[in-house]
Design a protein around this motif. Structure first.
Motif, PDB file in Angstrom:
ATOM      1  N   ARG A  50       3.730   3.534 -13.242  1.00  0.00           N
ATOM      2  CA  ARG A  50       4.527   3.809 -12.038  1.00  0.00           C
ATOM      3  C   ARG A  50       5.581   2.735 -11.827  1.00  0.00           C
ATOM      4  O   ARG A  50       6.696   3.014 -11.394  1.00  0.00           O
ATOM      5  CB  ARG A  50       3.604   3.897 -10.818  1.00  0.00           C
ATOM      6  CG  ARG A  50       2.688   5.113 -10.812  1.00  0.00           C
ATOM      7  CD  ARG A  50       1.994   5.277  -9.471  1.00  0.00           C
ATOM      8  NE  ARG A  50       1.030   6.360  -9.499  1.00  0.00           N
ATOM      9  CZ  ARG A  50      -0.283   6.203  -9.643  1.00  0.00           C
ATOM     10  NH1 ARG A  50      -0.782   4.987  -9.739  1.00  0.00           N
ATOM     11  NH2 ARG A  50      -1.092   7.237  -9.665  1.00  0.00           N
ATOM     12  N   ARG A  59      -3.343  -1.043  -4.803  1.00  0.00           N
ATOM     13  CA  ARG A  59      -4.505  -0.420  -4.189  1.00  0.00           C
ATOM     14  C   ARG A  59      -4.545  -0.809  -2.713  1.00  0.00           C
ATOM     15  O   ARG A  59      -4.305  -1.968  -2.377  1.00  0.00           O
ATOM     16  CB  ARG A  59      -5.784  -0.884  -4.878  1.00  0.00           C
ATOM     17  CG  ARG A  59      -5.874  -0.465  -6.338  1.00  0.00           C
ATOM     18  CD  ARG A  59      -7.071  -1.077  -7.003  1.00  0.00           C
ATOM     19  NE  ARG A  59      -7.140  -0.722  -8.411  1.00  0.00           N
ATOM     20  CZ  ARG A  59      -8.008  -1.237  -9.274  1.00  0.00           C
ATOM     21  NH1 ARG A  59      -8.883  -2.148  -8.850  1.00  0.00           N
ATOM     22  NH2 ARG A  59      -8.008  -0.855 -10.534  1.00  0.00           N
ATOM     23  N   ASP A  80      -2.183   2.998 -14.740  1.00  0.00           N
ATOM     24  CA  ASP A  80      -1.402   3.857 -13.839  1.00  0.00           C
ATOM     25  C   ASP A  80      -0.354   3.065 -13.089  1.00  0.00           C
ATOM     26  O   ASP A  80       0.800   3.492 -12.950  1.00  0.00           O
ATOM     27  CB  ASP A  80      -2.328   4.572 -12.855  1.00  0.00           C
ATOM     28  CG  ASP A  80      -3.145   5.670 -13.525  1.00  0.00           C
ATOM     29  OD1 ASP A  80      -2.797   6.040 -14.665  1.00  0.00           O
ATOM     30  OD2 ASP A  80      -4.114   6.129 -12.915  1.00  0.00           O
ATOM     31  N   SER A  81      -0.746   1.903 -12.564  1.00  0.00           N
ATOM     32  CA  SER A  81       0.208   1.082 -11.822  1.00  0.00           C
ATOM     33  C   SER A  81       1.352   0.622 -12.719  1.00  0.00           C
ATOM     34  O   SER A  81       2.518   0.595 -12.308  1.00  0.00           O
ATOM     35  CB  SER A  81      -0.494  -0.138 -11.214  1.00  0.00           C
ATOM     36  OG  SER A  81      -1.398   0.251 -10.211  1.00  0.00           O
ATOM     37  N   GLN A 128       1.783   0.450  -1.754  1.00  0.00           N
ATOM     38  CA  GLN A 128       0.503   1.165  -1.656  1.00  0.00           C
ATOM     39  C   GLN A 128       0.739   2.668  -1.644  1.00  0.00           C
ATOM     40  O   GLN A 128       0.048   3.435  -2.342  1.00  0.00           O
ATOM     41  CB  GLN A 128      -0.253   0.728  -0.407  1.00  0.00           C
ATOM     42  CG  GLN A 128      -0.833  -0.668  -0.485  1.00  0.00           C
ATOM     43  CD  GLN A 128      -1.470  -1.110   0.814  1.00  0.00           C
ATOM     44  OE1 GLN A 128      -1.623  -0.318   1.740  1.00  0.00           O
ATOM     45  NE2 GLN A 128      -1.835  -2.377   0.891  1.00  0.00           N
ATOM     46  N   SER A 129       1.726   3.119  -0.881  1.00  0.00           N
ATOM     47  CA  SER A 129       1.985   4.556  -0.785  1.00  0.00           C
ATOM     48  C   SER A 129       2.485   5.129  -2.107  1.00  0.00           C
ATOM     49  O   SER A 129       2.277   6.312  -2.399  1.00  0.00           O
ATOM     50  CB  SER A 129       3.010   4.839   0.326  1.00  0.00           C
ATOM     51  OG  SER A 129       4.305   4.386  -0.045  1.00  0.00           O
ATOM     52  N   LEU A 130       3.139   4.296  -2.920  1.00  0.00           N
ATOM     53  CA  LEU A 130       3.647   4.739  -4.220  1.00  0.00           C
ATOM     54  C   LEU A 130       2.606   4.624  -5.331  1.00  0.00           C
ATOM     55  O   LEU A 130       2.870   5.018  -6.471  1.00  0.00           O
ATOM     56  CB  LEU A 130       4.882   3.908  -4.610  1.00  0.00           C
ATOM     57  CG  LEU A 130       6.109   4.034  -3.712  1.00  0.00           C
ATOM     58  CD1 LEU A 130       7.195   3.069  -4.171  1.00  0.00           C
ATOM     59  CD2 LEU A 130       6.623   5.453  -3.687  1.00  0.00           C
ATOM     60  N   GLY A 131       1.440   4.070  -5.005  1.00  0.00           N
ATOM     61  CA  GLY A 131       0.401   3.897  -6.012  1.00  0.00           C
ATOM     62  C   GLY A 131       0.567   2.676  -6.880  1.00  0.00           C
ATOM     63  O   GLY A 131      -0.088   2.542  -7.916  1.00  0.00           O
ATOM     64  N   LEU A 132       1.443   1.757  -6.456  1.00  0.00           N
ATOM     65  CA  LEU A 132       1.627   0.514  -7.209  1.00  0.00           C
ATOM     66  C   LEU A 132       0.577  -0.523  -6.840  1.00  0.00           C
ATOM     67  O   LEU A 132       0.288  -1.430  -7.633  1.00  0.00           O
ATOM     68  CB  LEU A 132       3.024  -0.055  -6.940  1.00  0.00           C
ATOM     69  CG  LEU A 132       4.197   0.830  -7.376  1.00  0.00           C
ATOM     70  CD1 LEU A 132       5.506   0.255  -6.871  1.00  0.00           C
ATOM     71  CD2 LEU A 132       4.219   0.982  -8.880  1.00  0.00           C
TER      72      LEU A 132
END
Length: 273
Positions: free
Chosen positions: A190, A257, A186-187, A251-255
């Motif tokens: 993104r 944890r 996922d990272s 962190q807010s973008l999901g890049l």
């Protein structure tokens, strides 16, 4: 023998490509094509060799099928290719031809030469080690260059100068893969959406661990200057100005944890709800 201006241009192109490759791909297919084209040889392969198995990682020409390259690797091991035996046992980073190791007559009469001729029409092979095994159980990674004609002093000089660079690319590539495996798919997906290369994502992940530039450089087998270049690219692409802002946005973008609170329970520890 000194290198020509074009040789240095190719070495620079290899460096730039290895550092700026996108988030999904390995740099090695392009690097093997680049080396093959620059030297004008029949083929270049990159292979990982363990004590009882071999695994091709990249090769040029690319139109040669995966099955044929795998068969070449297996047969090279079975017939005792002198390059494999030498680099598995000697901590020798120097690019060498098979004839350097066996003599002209020994190579001419060897089964390994017959294999090189069958698969690539090559009479001569030269090994460029990228990662030497630590002990007998370790893994060897290296390039093999296949040529119909003897390697010229200019070709050998280029490969001698290229060897430390290719070893650094290999170490950086493996460290990057390990970092991205920890981050998860996922990272990586993104990161691509925000224009981050996978090298930049690996640096971002370590920034998120609050590591200084020197520690990041050590972890990824690159220079501090290269780390700083990646950090500036990350700031530009994410529109941030410093580490803290970058880590919070990532962190807010999901890049990244989110980091657990200082002294609090980490992921998977008792106390998680």
């Amino acid at each position: 023998m000194g290198l020509e201006h074009r040789d240095y241009e190719v070495l620079l192109a290899i460096s730039v490509h290895a550092l700026e490759q996108d988030a999904a791909a390995s740099p090695w297919p392009t690097l093997t094509r680049t080396i093959r084209g620059h030297l004008g040889v029949e083929a270049v392969t990159l292979t990982e060799i363990a004590p009882h198995r071999s695994r091709p990682l990249a090769w040029a020409p690319g139109e040669v099928g995966d099955g044929r390259i795998r068969a070449l690797s297996r047969r090279s091991m079975r017939c005792g290719n002198p390059l494999i035996g030498h680099y598995r046992q000697a901590r020798d980073p120097v690019p060498r031809t098979a004839e350097d190791l066996t003599g002209s007559a020994g190579w001419r009469n060897s089964a390994a030469r017959s294999v090189a001729r069958e698969y690539f029409g090559a009479e001569h092979v030269l090994g460029v080690p990228c990662a030497l095994p630590a002990g007998h159980s370790g893994v060897l990674r290296g390039c093999v260059v296949y040529s119909r004609t003897r390697f010229s002093p200019a070709q050998r000089a280029f490969l001698h100068r290229a060897q430390p660079l290719l070893a650094a690319v290999d170490a950086h590539e493996r460290a990057t893969v390990r970092a991205l495996e920890r981050a998860g798919r996922d990272s990586t997906d993104r990161a691509r959406a925000y224009g981050l290369t996978r090298r930049e994502l690996a640096v971002l992940l370590l920034l998120g661990e609050a590591l200084p530039a020197k520690a990041i450089a050590t972890r990824l087998s690159i220079s501090v200057r290269t780390v700083q270049k990646h950090v500036q690219n990350i700031y530009r692409k994410l529109g941030t100005k410093d580490r803290m802002e970058t880590a919070l946005l990532a962190q807010s973008l999901g890049l990244l944890r989110p980091r657990p609170p200082l002294g609090g329970p980490g992921p998977g520890t008792p106390g998680d709800s």
